[in-house]
Design an enzyme around this catalytic site. Structure first.
Site, mmCIF file in Angstrom:
data_model
loop_
_atom_site.group_PDB
_atom_site.id
_atom_site.type_symbol
_atom_site.label_atom_id
_atom_site.label_comp_id
_atom_site.label_asym_id
_atom_site.label_seq_id
_atom_site.Cartn_x
_atom_site.Cartn_y
_atom_site.Cartn_z
ATOM 1 N N ILE A 148 9.241 7.566 15.961
ATOM 2 C CA ILE A 148 10.328 6.643 16.303
ATOM 3 C C ILE A 148 11.104 6.250 15.047
ATOM 4 O O ILE A 148 11.806 5.250 15.035
ATOM 5 C CB ILE A 148 9.789 5.403 17.029
ATOM 6 N N THR A 158 9.279 6.539 11.998
ATOM 7 C CA THR A 158 8.208 6.231 11.051
ATOM 8 C C THR A 158 8.010 7.322 10.018
ATOM 9 O O THR A 158 7.438 7.086 8.960
ATOM 10 C CB THR A 158 6.892 6.083 11.812
ATOM 11 N N GLY A 209 -0.733 5.605 13.974
ATOM 12 C CA GLY A 209 -0.325 6.990 14.172
ATOM 13 C C GLY A 209 -0.904 7.949 13.154
ATOM 14 O O GLY A 209 -1.611 8.897 13.502
ATOM 15 N N ARG A 246 -4.940 5.772 1.865
ATOM 16 C CA ARG A 246 -4.252 6.910 1.268
ATOM 17 C C ARG A 246 -2.844 7.010 1.841
ATOM 18 O O ARG A 246 -2.650 6.933 3.059
ATOM 19 C CB ARG A 246 -5.041 8.157 1.644
ATOM 20 N N ASN A 282 2.884 10.289 2.701
ATOM 21 C CA ASN A 282 4.219 10.656 2.233
ATOM 22 C C ASN A 282 4.850 9.429 1.571
ATOM 23 O O ASN A 282 5.331 8.525 2.254
ATOM 24 C CB ASN A 282 5.081 11.124 3.406
ATOM 25 N N THR A 291 8.521 8.321 2.932
ATOM 26 C CA THR A 291 8.643 7.655 4.236
ATOM 27 C C THR A 291 7.795 6.384 4.275
ATOM 28 O O THR A 291 8.135 5.429 4.980
ATOM 29 C CB THR A 291 8.238 8.605 5.369
ATOM 30 N N GLN A 331 9.018 2.644 5.381
ATOM 31 C CA GLN A 331 8.370 1.795 6.386
ATOM 32 C C GLN A 331 8.073 0.416 5.823
ATOM 33 O O GLN A 331 8.273 -0.592 6.488
ATOM 34 C CB GLN A 331 7.054 2.445 6.842
ATOM 35 N N GLY A 369 2.921 0.811 9.125
ATOM 36 C CA GLY A 369 4.177 0.554 9.840
ATOM 37 C C GLY A 369 4.457 -0.916 10.052
ATOM 38 O O GLY A 369 5.608 -1.315 10.250
ATOM 39 N N GLU A 370 3.417 -1.730 10.046
ATOM 40 C CA GLU A 370 3.609 -3.131 10.415
ATOM 41 C C GLU A 370 3.328 -4.119 9.299
ATOM 42 O O GLU A 370 3.874 -5.218 9.277
ATOM 43 C CB GLU A 370 2.764 -3.451 11.651
#
Lengths: 187, 700
Positions: B460, B462, B503, B585, B588, B591, B595, B660-661
């Protein structure tokens, strides 16, 4: 009530107009409902899905395209009023498969995440750089009469604030634009 | 695309980057189809009541309108777990903005005009839409999202609090927040030969497929749901939403493919939002700031349709040591839309209250706020009594303080001036659970030396597609340009929704296992080269994930913020945000950084800009678009940096924790704490805006 037959059963609506548009250098002749926005003309009638519908009210910038060289929010313009116009959408930025420097800098700087605002950011950046080249001041320009003092980060941030990115790639958008502009000789 | 050996850990541009910058990536309502029709939703204009009369005459007379679906005419649906999805089935209205009709037409223009012409009359009833501490409907839910205990208690909070040298008792308030992904919720649905194909803007199409199967009484294998590119979600597309259901109903009704996108204004309600929260925090400490007692009581709201209980106080169970502790959650059921997930549900609003209170305690004790947090750090989960799998909160605080230049900070509030600006700095901690759900994945080798990895993960924005590809490249041990990955399609091996920051940890494990198994079989049985008809391996990591060590496992972080407040106008600027995170870990770095700063910025947005303003007369928010519901724009973000510290943790075999959060957790508190340091004014109700400051600023 359910009608399942195709368009043939429609009464001839009185509110259609022929519209000629040049999009990314290609001429198009369309017969459009007068209520059709430039954005919907691109997306629903020409199959050009690059310009996005984020708000349909000119508040998010995802639909930004260049209309006769200037950035506009295509959701706020009726296609019929743009008859004869020359449009550039994100699909028109790359040439012969080679990305425009802004496009490759956006990829390299990770200047997007979900990508939904990206087409608008790119078109807006192109238009913005042209405005800057012409010496248009912005609200952060220290001396309005003297014009902008080059492509500073505050100038970019201010001038790109009509394009919302909820993923908040903003700092990467700014750095991508700076690098692309430097490559093109804009400072 | 190519990646060197050890793709994991190296920055790599997004695989779909070119598609996104050329405008060729297709989102939910951008797939071509013959004979398309368009849907337009109609929303209830009352907060509570019953539709007593439906008049669709004018709408049906509108040229181009094909059908008007209401509770009187819509296809019948079979019950599912979420009553929210039983759309257009009955005349009751449970909140203002509930979808009560759908117009289907030849064009967007006709659909929109038809929707305007639908006439619905209501019998209305008095409604209650405002959350208060004393709302009569308050109760204790059985659990809080997703399955945490509602209340917890360790030691004797009341006694510990009474005996404490320093006591703090404050209440913090946050308003409703709306996810507002840039792509509105949207779906295209096609029926053909009894099969249903849906392109959905979703964070997880497996759940959408199974829900559609139950609603329409279809076997799952006759339904396919794709979400190849999704224009953000932030939780609001994590559960099946109204759009695929309505599009499928409409497509069945008119016998044509139907595109349905909600408008921006229609997103303020029917697709979930973050509940307003009222939080009381009590801290009891010794004079040096060591906590003896900690209590977090949270009150939030749900609708009358279904229960959603934000897990606001859950982070207080694990963040700091204290022998006496209690957390509680109470819920009011109001005549409002059902709240749902929004980036870090629970931890996000909870951290605003707890981390503001910790700042207040630091001031009360005269202890530096970084030092206060270090003093209350713990290697042992304070409620479970067992060690964390890894805990690098202290490392984040120390590294962040060093990078930010915290060391010489003068603690006195409201005394630093730089021209017109009052200047201050603030800190806050962050914590977020690290989960590893099981998933299925398939890896296939072709005789030409190429590899296909297949998993129904969803990207989405991420960077999941790219991170999973990097994991696959390393596990296969081949150049990256030989490996292709397919995600975002329910025909692929099933995997967990893009949510809970899980994810990369969960899908990644499954991809790793499938690729390693394929590599092993190729090497052992085929001398490394795939046989003429290829070789495919499918794995399911449900058992492996369930068997992972059960130690409490969390990501941690620390935020540092500089705030400036105009001494006359109260205008607030945040010239600098810096976050340091311990997230295991990092697959990437490119990205991952996006995030983290994205989360931090959404926290800035929460602190200064966003606020759902409810008008109790109508029982609805009055700011229902992006001109009036403000989100952070480019000019609001100046210098923002995200870093991570080494965080070895094999609680997930790949060492991944997810990120992500966590960027949004604590971010708003750090801003509020910096504003306090700048002005001496403690704002316990968000957002912090100039009208709350201007009359109270130190005289300039």
């Amino acid at each position: 009530m359910v009608r399942t037959s195709p368009r043939a059963d429609l009464p001839e609506p009185p509110y259609r107009s022929p519209v000629r548009l040049s999009v990314n250098g290609r001429p198009h002749e369309l017969d459009l409902d007068n209520r059709t926005t430039l954005l919907d003309a691109l997306r629903e009638h020409l199959g050009l899905i690059g310009a996005k519908k984020g708000c349909d009210h000119g508040q998010c910038g995802s639909c930004t395209v260049l209309l006769d060289g200037r950035r506009v929010k295509s959701c706020l313009a009726f296609a019929v009023a743009a008859d004869g116009a020359d449009l550039v959408s994100v699909e028109g930025l790359a040439e012969d498969g080679h990305l425009h420097p802004l496009q490759s800098c956006f990829v390299q700087h990770d200047a997007f995440q979900c990508g939904y605002c990206t087409s608008g950011q790119l078109c807006s950046a192109l238009g913005m750089l042209d405005e800057l080249r012409q010496g248009w001041p912005s609200v952060v320009t220290p001396d309005l009469a003297a014009g902008p003092d080059g492509l500073t980060e505050p100038e970019i941030r201010e001038r790109m604030s009509g394009n919302i990115c909820r993923c908040a790639a903003y700092p990467h958008i700014v750095s991508a634009i700076r690098e692309a502009a430097a490559a093109e000789g804009v400072r | 695309m190519s990646a060197p050996a050890a793709a994991v850990g190296r920055a790599h541009p997004r695989l779909e980057g070119r598609a996104k910058v050329t405008g060729t990536a297709r989102y939910a309502v951008e797939h071509p189809a013959d004979g398309l029709a368009y849907g337009w939703a109609v929303q209830a204009t009352v907060a509570k009541g019953r539709i007593v009369r439906v008049d669709t005459t004018a709408a049906e007379r509108e040229p181009g309108v094909l059908a008007v679906l209401t509770h009187e005419t819509a296809p019948r649906l079979n019950p599912v777990e979420s009553p929210e999805l039983l759309l257009l089935q009955q005349p009751r209205v449970r909140y203002r903005g509930e979808i009560v009709a759908l117009v289907v037409a030849e064009s967007l223009e006709a659909a929109r005009e038809g929707a305007r012409l639908v006439r619905l009359d209501y019998d209305t009833e008095p409604h209650s839409s405002v959350l208060t501490e004393r709302h009569p409907s308050l109760y204790k839910p059985d659990h809080v999202n997703p399955a945490f205990p509602t209340d917890t208690c360790v030691g004797d909070f009341d006694a510990g609090y009474e005996a404490a040298e320093v006591r703090l008792d404050q209440t913090y308030r946050t308003p409703a927040y709306h996810n507002n992904p840039m792509e509105p919720h949207a779906a295209t649905a096609y029926w053909a030969d009894g099969r249903l194909l849906v392109h959905d803007s979703s964070q997880g199409t497996n759940d959408v497929r199974s829900t559609l199967g139950r609603l329409f009484e279809l076997p799952a294998e006759t339904i396919r749901v794709t979400a190849e590119h999704v224009g953000g979600g932030f939780g609001s597309k994590g559960t099946p939403r109204c759009t695929p259901v309505l599009a499928a109903m409409a497509a069945r009704q008119v016998g044509r493919p139907v595109r349905l996108a909600l408008t921006r204004q229609q997103l303020f309600g029917p697709v979930g939002y973050r509940t307003p929260v009222i939080q009381r925090i009590r801290l009891g400490a010794d004079a040096d700031g060591r906590l003896a007692a900690i209590c977090h009581d949270a009150i939030s709201q749900s609708s009358t349709i279904e229960e959603f209980a934000e897990q606001t106080a859950v982070l207080t169970r694990t963040l700091y040591a204290a022998p006496h502790r209690r957390t509680t959650h109470r819920l009011a059921r109001l005549d409002v839309p059902t709240p749902s997930w929004m980036r870090a549900p629970g931890e996000c609003p909870g951290s605003f209250a707890l981390e503001s209170a910790m700042d207040e305690l630091a001031v009360a004790c005269g202890v530096d706020p970084v030092e206060l947090r270090l003093r209350n750090d713990t290697e042992i989960d304070p409620e479970e009594g067992v060690p964390f799998s890894s805990r690098n909160l202290a490392a984040c605080l120390r590294d962040g303080a060093r990078r930010f230049g915290w060391a010489d900070r003068d603690p006195a509030p409201g005394v630093r001036r730089d021209g017109r600006w009052l200047v201050g700095t603030g800190v806050a901690s962050a914590i977020y659970p690290a989960r590893t759900p099981g998933a299925s994945a398939e890896a296939a080798a072709g005789p030409d030396g190429t590899y296909q990895v297949r998993i129904n993960a969803t990207d989405i924005g991420t960077g999941a597609r790219t991170a999973l590809w990097q994991i696959a490249v390393d596990a296969l041990g081949v150049p990256g340009d030989r490996v292709a990955i397919s995600i975002g399609d329910s025909d692929l091996p099933p995997a967990y929704v893009a949510g809970g920051s899980a994810g990369t940890a969960g899908w990644g494990l499954s991809v790793d296992r499938a690729c390693r198994s394929l590599r092993r079989q190729l090497d052992e049985r085929y001398a490394g080269t795939a046989p003429p008809d290829g070789l495919s391996v499918r794995v399911d990591t449900t058992d492996e994930a369930a068997g992972l060590p059960r130690a409490p496992r969390y990501a941690f972080g620390a935020h540092f913020v500089e705030a400036r407040v105009d001494v006359d106008s109260g205008e607030i600027r945040v010239p600098r945000m810096l976050g340091v995170f311990a997230t295991g870990r990092v697959v990437n770095p490119s990205t991952a950084r996006s995030q983290l700063i994205g989360g931090m910025t959404m926290g800035l947005s929460m602190a200064l800009h966003e606020e759902g303003l409810l008008d109790q007369r109508f029982g609805d928010w009055v700011n229902r678009d992006l001109a009036t519901y403000h989100v952070t724009a480019c000019a609001d973000v100046q210098r923002i940096e995200a870093y991570w510290v080494p965080d070895e943790d094999r609680g997930n075999p790949l060492g991944v924790k997810g990120l992500g959060e966590i960027g949004i957790v604590g971010s708003a508190a750090a801003v509020a704490n910096a504003v306090h340091h700048a002005t001496g004014l403690r704002l316990r109700t968000l957002p912090i805006q100039l009208d709350k400051l201007v009359d109270r600023l130190p005289v300039g």
